[in-house]
Design a protein around this motif. Structure first.
Motif, PDB file in Angstrom:
ATOM      1  N   SER A 169       0.824  -1.210   0.000  1.00 33.68           N
ATOM      2  CA  SER A 169       0.000   0.000   0.000  1.00 33.68           C
ATOM      3  C   SER A 169       0.862   1.266   0.000  1.00 33.68           C
ATOM      4  O   SER A 169       0.351   2.369   0.123  1.00 33.68           O
ATOM      5  N   GLY A 170       2.195   1.113  -0.111  1.00 33.07           N
ATOM      6  CA  GLY A 170       3.094   2.245  -0.274  1.00 33.07           C
ATOM      7  C   GLY A 170       3.689   2.816   0.999  1.00 33.07           C
ATOM      8  O   GLY A 170       4.359   3.844   0.947  1.00 33.07           O
ATOM      9  N   GLU A 171       3.492   2.176   2.144  1.00 35.77           N
ATOM     10  CA  GLU A 171       4.043   2.686   3.399  1.00 35.77           C
ATOM     11  C   GLU A 171       5.467   2.169   3.609  1.00 35.77           C
ATOM     12  O   GLU A 171       5.741   0.987   3.383  1.00 35.77           O
ATOM     13  N   TYR A 172       6.350   3.054   4.052  1.00 28.56           N
ATOM     14  CA  TYR A 172       7.718   2.664   4.369  1.00 28.56           C
ATOM     15  C   TYR A 172       7.680   1.841   5.650  1.00 28.56           C
ATOM     16  O   TYR A 172       7.196   2.290   6.684  1.00 28.56           O
ATOM     17  N   PHE A 173       8.184   0.613   5.608  1.00 24.89           N
ATOM     18  CA  PHE A 173       8.072  -0.332   6.717  1.00 24.89           C
ATOM     19  C   PHE A 173       9.321  -0.408   7.575  1.00 24.89           C
ATOM     20  O   PHE A 173       9.251  -0.544   8.790  1.00 24.89           O
ATOM     21  N   GLY A 174      10.503  -0.355   6.975  1.00 25.27           N
ATOM     22  CA  GLY A 174      11.750  -0.453   7.716  1.00 25.27           C
ATOM     23  C   GLY A 174      12.897  -0.799   6.781  1.00 25.27           C
ATOM     24  O   GLY A 174      12.807  -0.610   5.571  1.00 25.27           O
ATOM     25  N   LYS A 175      13.986  -1.336   7.347  1.00 23.88           N
ATOM     26  CA  LYS A 175      15.176  -1.721   6.563  1.00 23.88           C
ATOM     27  C   LYS A 175      15.532  -3.178   6.874  1.00 23.88           C
ATOM     28  O   LYS A 175      15.438  -3.614   8.020  1.00 23.88           O
ATOM     29  N   ILE A 176      15.990  -3.891   5.858  1.00 20.62           N
ATOM     30  CA  ILE A 176      16.425  -5.277   6.038  1.00 20.62           C
ATOM     31  C   ILE A 176      17.724  -5.298   6.831  1.00 20.62           C
ATOM     32  O   ILE A 176      18.666  -4.576   6.504  1.00 20.62           O
ATOM     33  N   GLU A 177      17.761  -6.128   7.882  1.00 24.29           N
ATOM     34  CA  GLU A 177      18.994  -6.332   8.638  1.00 24.29           C
ATOM     35  C   GLU A 177      19.682  -7.611   8.201  1.00 24.29           C
ATOM     36  O   GLU A 177      20.891  -7.627   8.023  1.00 24.29           O
ATOM     37  N   GLU A 178      18.905  -8.689   8.060  1.00 23.74           N
ATOM     38  CA  GLU A 178      19.497  -9.949   7.627  1.00 23.74           C
ATOM     39  C   GLU A 178      18.426 -10.938   7.210  1.00 23.74           C
ATOM     40  O   GLU A 178      17.255 -10.784   7.548  1.00 23.74           O
ATOM     41  N   ALA A 179      18.849 -11.943   6.474  1.00 28.31           N
ATOM     42  CA  ALA A 179      17.984 -13.052   6.094  1.00 28.31           C
ATOM     43  C   ALA A 179      18.217 -14.183   7.096  1.00 28.31           C
ATOM     44  O   ALA A 179      19.349 -14.429   7.522  1.00 28.31           O
ATOM     45  N   ILE A 180      17.153 -14.870   7.465  1.00 32.05           N
ATOM     46  CA  ILE A 180      17.247 -16.016   8.366  1.00 32.05           C
ATOM     47  C   ILE A 180      16.997 -17.262   7.532  1.00 32.05           C
ATOM     48  O   ILE A 180      15.948 -17.398   6.896  1.00 32.05           O
ATOM     49  N   LEU A 181      17.978 -18.153   7.519  1.00 32.34           N
ATOM     50  CA  LEU A 181      17.909 -19.349   6.690  1.00 32.34           C
ATOM     51  C   LEU A 181      17.507 -20.564   7.514  1.00 32.34           C
ATOM     52  O   LEU A 181      17.827 -20.667   8.692  1.00 32.34           O
ATOM     53  N   HIS A 182      16.811 -21.497   6.851  1.00 33.08           N
ATOM     54  CA  HIS A 182      16.462 -22.778   7.448  1.00 33.08           C
ATOM     55  C   HIS A 182      16.538 -23.811   6.331  1.00 33.08           C
ATOM     56  O   HIS A 182      15.910 -23.639   5.287  1.00 33.08           O
ATOM     57  N   SER A 183      17.299 -24.854   6.513  1.00 31.78           N
ATOM     58  CA  SER A 183      17.493 -25.889   5.488  1.00 31.78           C
ATOM     59  C   SER A 183      17.950 -25.290   4.161  1.00 31.78           C
ATOM     60  O   SER A 183      17.445 -25.643   3.096  1.00 31.78           O
ATOM     61  N   ASN A 184      18.860 -24.335   4.239  1.00 29.98           N
ATOM     62  CA  ASN A 184      19.466 -23.700   3.066  1.00 29.98           C
ATOM     63  C   ASN A 184      18.471 -22.893   2.216  1.00 29.98           C
ATOM     64  O   ASN A 184      18.693 -22.663   1.038  1.00 29.98           O
ATOM     65  N   LYS A 185      17.351 -22.479   2.816  1.00 33.13           N
ATOM     66  CA  LYS A 185      16.362 -21.630   2.141  1.00 33.13           C
ATOM     67  C   LYS A 185      16.031 -20.456   3.049  1.00 33.13           C
ATOM     68  O   LYS A 185      16.134 -20.551   4.275  1.00 33.13           O
ATOM     69  N   ILE A 186      15.591 -19.358   2.463  1.00 31.31           N
ATOM     70  CA  ILE A 186      15.200 -18.203   3.266  1.00 31.31           C
ATOM     71  C   ILE A 186      13.890 -18.523   3.974  1.00 31.31           C
ATOM     72  O   ILE A 186      12.891 -18.869   3.340  1.00 31.31           O
ATOM     73  N   ASP A 187      13.919 -18.428   5.288  1.00 32.79           N
ATOM     74  CA  ASP A 187      12.737 -18.694   6.108  1.00 32.79           C
ATOM     75  C   ASP A 187      12.049 -17.387   6.487  1.00 32.79           C
ATOM     76  O   ASP A 187      10.832 -17.290   6.465  1.00 32.79           O
ATOM     77  N   SER A 188      12.849 -16.382   6.855  1.00 31.81           N
ATOM     78  CA  SER A 188      12.291 -15.102   7.287  1.00 31.81           C
ATOM     79  C   SER A 188      13.352 -14.017   7.174  1.00 31.81           C
ATOM     80  O   SER A 188      14.505 -14.290   6.854  1.00 31.81           O
ATOM     81  N   TRP A 189      12.926 -12.792   7.434  1.00 35.82           N
ATOM     82  CA  TRP A 189      13.797 -11.619   7.334  1.00 35.82           C
ATOM     83  C   TRP A 189      13.726 -10.842   8.637  1.00 35.82           C
ATOM     84  O   TRP A 189      12.647 -10.679   9.209  1.00 35.82           O
ATOM     85  N   ARG A 190      14.856 -10.338   9.092  1.00 41.51           N
ATOM     86  CA  ARG A 190      14.858  -9.439  10.246  1.00 41.51           C
ATOM     87  C   ARG A 190      14.821  -8.020   9.694  1.00 41.51           C
ATOM     88  O   ARG A 190      15.707  -7.601   8.950  1.00 41.51           O
ATOM     89  N   VAL A 191      13.760  -7.293  10.059  1.00 41.69           N
ATOM     90  CA  VAL A 191      13.542  -5.928   9.577  1.00 41.69           C
ATOM     91  C   VAL A 191      13.689  -4.972  10.752  1.00 41.69           C
ATOM     92  O   VAL A 191      13.050  -5.142  11.792  1.00 41.69           O
ATOM     93  N   ARG A 192      14.541  -3.969  10.588  1.00 43.87           N
ATOM     94  CA  ARG A 192      14.808  -2.977  11.629  1.00 43.87           C
ATOM     95  C   ARG A 192      13.858  -1.793  11.479  1.00 43.87           C
ATOM     96  O   ARG A 192      13.624  -1.297  10.368  1.00 43.87           O
ATOM     97  N   ALA A 193      13.332  -1.329  12.588  1.00 48.35           N
ATOM     98  CA  ALA A 193      12.506  -0.121  12.602  1.00 48.35           C
ATOM     99  C   ALA A 193      13.426   1.093  12.564  1.00 48.35           C
ATOM    100  O   ALA A 193      14.409   1.152  13.289  1.00 48.35           O
ATOM    101  N   THR A 194      13.134   2.039  11.693  1.00 50.36           N
ATOM    102  CA  THR A 194      13.881   3.287  11.645  1.00 50.36           C
ATOM    103  C   THR A 194      12.967   4.410  12.127  1.00 50.36           C
ATOM    104  O   THR A 194      11.762   4.216  12.265  1.00 50.36           O
ATOM    105  N   SER A 195      13.505   5.569  12.347  1.00 52.59           N
ATOM    106  CA  SER A 195      12.744   6.660  12.970  1.00 52.59           C
ATOM    107  C   SER A 195      11.496   7.066  12.187  1.00 52.59           C
ATOM    108  O   SER A 195      10.503   7.449  12.770  1.00 52.59           O
ATOM    109  N   ARG A 196      11.521   6.959  10.873  1.00 54.16           N
ATOM    110  CA  ARG A 196      10.360   7.386  10.094  1.00 54.16           C
ATOM    111  C   ARG A 196       9.522   6.218   9.560  1.00 54.16           C
ATOM    112  O   ARG A 196       8.630   6.403   8.748  1.00 54.16           O
ATOM    113  N   SER A 197       9.789   5.011  10.029  1.00 58.96           N
ATOM    114  CA  SER A 197       9.122   3.831   9.492  1.00 58.96           C
ATOM    115  C   SER A 197       7.765   3.572  10.140  1.00 58.96           C
ATOM    116  O   SER A 197       7.469   4.037  11.236  1.00 58.96           O
TER     117      SER A 197
END
Length: 86
Positions: free
Chosen positions: A19-47
């Motif tokens: 919907s066009g809202e700024y959500f945050g910044k990617i910090e890292e990918a979390i892998l499980h069984s050599n596949k991306i399972d989830s993402w760690r997203v950091r909150a920034t001041s304007r997010s």
């Protein structure tokens, strides 16, 4: 044609909801069984995260909420916590 990205190049990119809202910044990918399972997203001041959850430093975003990754990451609006502006 399938375009691949190195995970190192994804760190630090901006995350937006579909919907066009700024959500945050990617910090890292979390892998499980050599596949991306989830993402760690950091909150920034304007997010959106900083507004919806002021005391949180970030969230773990399941990969199934990711719609696209390019210059930015686009996620489903359903992944964002609900809040009302006062």
């Amino acid at each position: 044609m399938l375009i691949t990205k190195n995970l190192n190049s994804v760190n630090g990119i901006d995350v937006y909801t579909d919907s066009g809202e700024y959500f945050g910044k990617i910090e890292e990918a979390i892998l499980h069984s050599n596949k991306i399972d989830s993402w760690r997203v950091r909150a920034t001041s304007r997010s959106y995260l900083a507004k919806a959850m002021p005391s949180a430093k970030g969230v773990i975003l399941p990969h199934h909420h990711v719609k696209a990754i390019g210059d930015i990451m686009l996620i489903s609006r359903a992944a964002a916590p609900a809040y009302r502006e006062e």
